[in-house]
Motif scaffolding. Structure first.
Motif, PDB file in Angstrom:
ATOM      1  N   SER A 457      -7.032  37.739  55.386  1.00 22.60           N
ATOM      2  CA  SER A 457      -5.893  36.887  55.023  1.00 22.60           C
ATOM      3  C   SER A 457      -5.572  35.892  56.124  1.00 22.60           C
ATOM      4  CB  SER A 457      -4.652  37.743  54.733  1.00 22.60           C
ATOM      5  OG  SER A 457      -4.896  38.577  53.625  1.00 22.60           O
ATOM      6  N   MET A 458      -6.278  35.952  57.251  1.00 23.17           N
ATOM      7  CA  MET A 458      -5.945  35.039  58.350  1.00 23.17           C
ATOM      8  C   MET A 458      -7.130  34.848  59.275  1.00 23.17           C
ATOM      9  SD  MET A 458      -4.732  34.349  61.546  1.00 23.17           S
ATOM     10  CE  MET A 458      -3.389  33.584  62.405  1.00 23.17           C
ATOM     11  N   PHE A 459      -7.404  33.610  59.606  1.00 19.55           N
ATOM     12  CA  PHE A 459      -8.488  33.280  60.537  1.00 19.55           C
ATOM     13  C   PHE A 459      -7.885  32.432  61.645  1.00 19.55           C
ATOM     14  CE2 PHE A 459      -9.962  33.871  56.277  1.00 19.55           C
ATOM     15  CZ  PHE A 459     -11.045  34.736  56.417  1.00 19.55           C
ATOM     16  N   GLY A 460      -7.926  32.934  62.848  1.00 20.92           N
ATOM     17  CA  GLY A 460      -7.332  32.196  63.968  1.00 20.92           C
ATOM     18  C   GLY A 460      -6.521  33.159  64.814  1.00 20.92           C
ATOM     19  N   ASP A 461      -5.800  32.601  65.783  1.00 21.47           N
ATOM     20  CA  ASP A 461      -5.099  33.449  66.754  1.00 21.47           C
ATOM     21  C   ASP A 461      -3.593  33.390  66.620  1.00 21.47           C
ATOM     22  OD1 ASP A 461      -7.649  33.818  68.178  1.00 21.47           O
ATOM     23  OD2 ASP A 461      -7.396  31.675  68.517  1.00 21.47           O
ATOM     24  N   LEU A 462      -3.087  32.249  66.197  1.00 22.74           N
ATOM     25  CA  LEU A 462      -1.629  32.066  66.209  1.00 22.74           C
ATOM     26  C   LEU A 462      -1.091  31.973  64.792  1.00 22.74           C
ATOM     27  CD1 LEU A 462      -1.489  29.479  69.128  1.00 22.74           C
ATOM     28  CD2 LEU A 462      -0.600  31.815  69.193  1.00 22.74           C
ATOM     29  N   ASN A 463       0.058  32.603  64.586  1.00 17.58           N
ATOM     30  CA  ASN A 463       0.695  32.610  63.273  1.00 17.58           C
ATOM     31  C   ASN A 463       1.402  31.297  62.978  1.00 17.58           C
ATOM     32  OD1 ASN A 463      -0.109  35.158  62.592  1.00 17.58           O
ATOM     33  ND2 ASN A 463       1.875  36.136  62.963  1.00 17.58           N
ATOM     34  N   GLN A 464       1.951  31.229  61.763  1.00 16.76           N
ATOM     35  CA  GLN A 464       2.754  30.059  61.391  1.00 16.76           C
ATOM     36  C   GLN A 464       4.209  30.273  61.818  1.00 16.76           C
ATOM     37  OE1 GLN A 464       1.491  27.871  57.753  1.00 16.76           O
ATOM     38  NE2 GLN A 464       1.278  29.940  56.957  1.00 16.76           N
ATOM     39  N   ASP A 468       5.072  30.993  67.791  1.00 16.83           N
ATOM     40  CA  ASP A 468       3.642  30.670  67.743  1.00 16.83           C
ATOM     41  C   ASP A 468       3.388  29.204  67.398  1.00 16.83           C
ATOM     42  OD1 ASP A 468       2.929  33.232  68.378  1.00 16.83           O
ATOM     43  OD2 ASP A 468       1.670  33.576  66.616  1.00 16.83           O
ATOM     44  N   ALA A 469       4.250  28.628  66.565  1.00 14.77           N
ATOM     45  CA  ALA A 469       4.017  27.247  66.140  1.00 14.77           C
ATOM     46  C   ALA A 469       4.057  26.306  67.344  1.00 14.77           C
ATOM     47  CB  ALA A 469       5.067  26.830  65.110  1.00 14.77           C
ATOM     48  N   PHE A 470       4.939  26.599  68.306  1.00 11.21           N
ATOM     49  CA  PHE A 470       5.019  25.735  69.494  1.00 11.21           C
ATOM     50  C   PHE A 470       3.789  25.907  70.385  1.00 11.21           C
ATOM     51  CE2 PHE A 470       9.280  25.644  67.927  1.00 11.21           C
ATOM     52  CZ  PHE A 470       9.655  24.340  68.146  1.00 11.21           C
TER      53      PHE A 470
END
Ligand code: NAD
Length: 499
Positions: A457-464, A468-470
């Protein structure tokens, strides 16, 4: 026939590729507009504009950038009804649900008002003799986002608000199924004081997405949509040296323990399973009652509730529980999967197959379905259906139930309904899923926390959103600084002479 546009450099611009997609009114089945599908050249033009305006925007101090967000919040509130109506007309969800879509985006914009705080760097005084060390969080430059049809207001805002408040320019490629609200949001951002070209909307399909993925100026790509496309975008974006975060599909389990309040659990399942016609990545699509007695009690409570669901067009206002699905193809796919469930031996205890709505026979409505005795080898268990279909898988123990959720390839959301704190704590600790509800069926975190699944359900390191967005929309620069000793030894009172 209305011809939609792109939004480039502060103006509505007609498509020049000659390619278009149909935008439907899912309630009537009618084509209500056509949306241009951008070519690589059109994407490149938007990138060039973004690249030119971004340094000036980045130089605006963070407090002033945050004020644009403050004004934007006020404009979203002013235009809430208009936005919700446009959203429902293209997506099909009910008006209150459409307003919720705008509201959950607005809340992330509110969080972005705190940007001056989040963009503060770190400082170490006297890291060495006369040496200070400090870090800055600087924008990436030109950033881009590709968004799905199911939250055409919320997800674009989750991306562009933090990107822009950090000082980036942003290119949004919304879903071609419901592109009107993203265009309206871009207009409102400008009305709020955003300089032209900082937020642009390029409508399109795979061709525009590929142009984004291969454009060397674009520094980051955010994606929300189905898992196969998420994997493709993550792989291609990373291979091209971009920072990428991709959020994919889901199959969310809700475990119902024997001690749960069965009325509460049934109410929660009906809302979380059938709200928005099941077209939510946080929808519950699998109910897992523990023990046959629990399952029997749950099914007994669920059946009348599911049979009583009111399905209809958004124009019926508050009088409907959910609307049509987004396209005829989505409807056909749901119907096909329901048939596989029957063929593979699941028990269809509420059959929505003959659903039809007088006056809306051509709309993409799907009746509510409830399956019992689904097993984990069936297609309806393994696949994301994205429709008003709830599967019940009976587990004989808590261990079997948690194991089921843990072994599923998706890991977006999950929930447990129980009165036992120890079971709930154990579940929250052990489960390998990103967002967990305890007696809460749709545990979507609020704007100041972060949103993201695990596994496929997620590819990458940081969430939305949230902190994390900053991180995602800035890069850190660390400065080590030494200043030679100056005049601090004291003033000179005699006239300087050459020695
Ligand atoms: P989708 O993957 O079909 O489309 C998403 C975006 O990708 C759209 O902008 C589309 O134009 C683009 N796209 C489609 N095919 C492409 C291709 N071959 N190459 C490049 N780009 C392509 O998804 P959708 O149907 O719009 O949305 C539903 C899906 O999104 C569901 O799987 C749902 O679970 C998921 N979703 C996930 C989250 C999350 O946060 N995890 C949130 C909302 C939706």
């Amino acid at each position: 026939m209305q011809e939609l546009t792109h939004y480039i450099n502060g103006a509505h611009v007609k498509g020049s590729s000659g390619r278009f997609a149909d935008v439907f009114n899912p309630a009537t089945g009618e084509i209500q507009a056509k949306v241009p599908l951008a070519s690589a050249e059109e994407v490149a033009k938007a990138v060039e504009i973004a690249q030119n305006v971004q340094p000036e925007w980045a130089a605006v101090n963070p407090q002033r950038r945050a004020r644009v967000m403050m004004k934007f919040v006020a404009l979203l509130q002013r235009d809430m009804d208009k936005l919700a109506e446009a959203l429902s007309r293209e997506h099909g969800k009910t008006l209150p649900d459409a307003a919720g879509d705008v509201q959950r985006g607005l809340e992330v914009v509110e969080f972005c008002i705190g940007a001056p705080h989040h963009l503060k760097g770190e400082f170490t005084d006297s890291a060495g003799p006369g040496i200070d060390m400090y870090s800055m969080k600087q924008p990436l430059g030109v950033t881009a986002g590709i968004t799905p049809f199911n939250f055409p207001a919320m997800i674009p805002m989750w991306m562009f608000a933090p990107a822009i408040v950090c000082g980036n320019a942003f290119i949004l490629k919304p879903s071609e199924r419901d592109p009107s609200v993203p265009l309206m949001l871009a207009e409102l951002m400008e009305e709020a004081g955003l300089p032209k070209g900082v937020l642009q909307v390029v409508n399109g399909d795979k061709e525009a997405v590929d142009a984004i993925l291969h454009h060397p100026v674009i520094q980051s790509v955010g994606f929300v949509g189905s898992t196969p496309i998420a994997e493709y975008i993550y792989g291609t974006g990373c291979a091209n040296g971009k920072r990428v975060q991709c959020f994919g599909g889901a199959k969310n389990h809700m475990i119902v323990m024997p001690d749960a309040d069965m009325d509460q659990a049934a109410d929660a399942l009906v809302g979380a399973g059938y709200g928005a016609a099941g077209e939510r990545c946080m929808a519950i699509s699998v109910a897992v009652p523990v023990g046959d007695e629990t399952a029997d009690r749950l099914i007994e409570k669920l059946v009348p509730r599911v049979e009583a669901l009111k399905v209809g067009p958004y124009t019926s206002g508050n009088d409907v529980d959910y609307g049509p699905v987004v396209t005829a193809a989505a409807k056909a796919n749901i119907e096909r999967l329901v048939q596989t469930g029957i063929d593979q031996g699941a028990e269809l205890v509420v059959d929505g197959r003959d659903f039809s709505l007088q006056g809306y026979e051509d709309g993409f409505f799907v009746g509510a379905h409830l399956f019992d005795r689904v097993t984990t080898d069936m297609d309806i268990y393994k696949t994301e259906i994205f429709g008003p279909v709830l599967s019940t898988v009976r587990a004989q123990s808590y261990e079997e139930a948690i194991g089921m959720a843990m072994n599923h390839e998706y890991g977006n959301g999950t929930a447990i309904f129980t009165r036992d704190g120890d079971t709930a704590r154990d579940f929250a600790n052990r489960i390998n899923i990103g967002m967990v509800g305890v007696n809460v069926p749709i545990p979507v975190p609020l704007a100041y926390h972060t949103f993201g699944g695990w596994k496929k359900s997620m590819f990458g390191d940081l969430n939305q959103h949230g902190p994390d967005a900053f991180k995602f929309y800035t890069r850190t620069k660390t400065i080590t600084s030494r200043w030679p000793s100056g005049i601090k030894e004291g003033g000179e009172f005699s006239i300087p002479v050459m020695e």
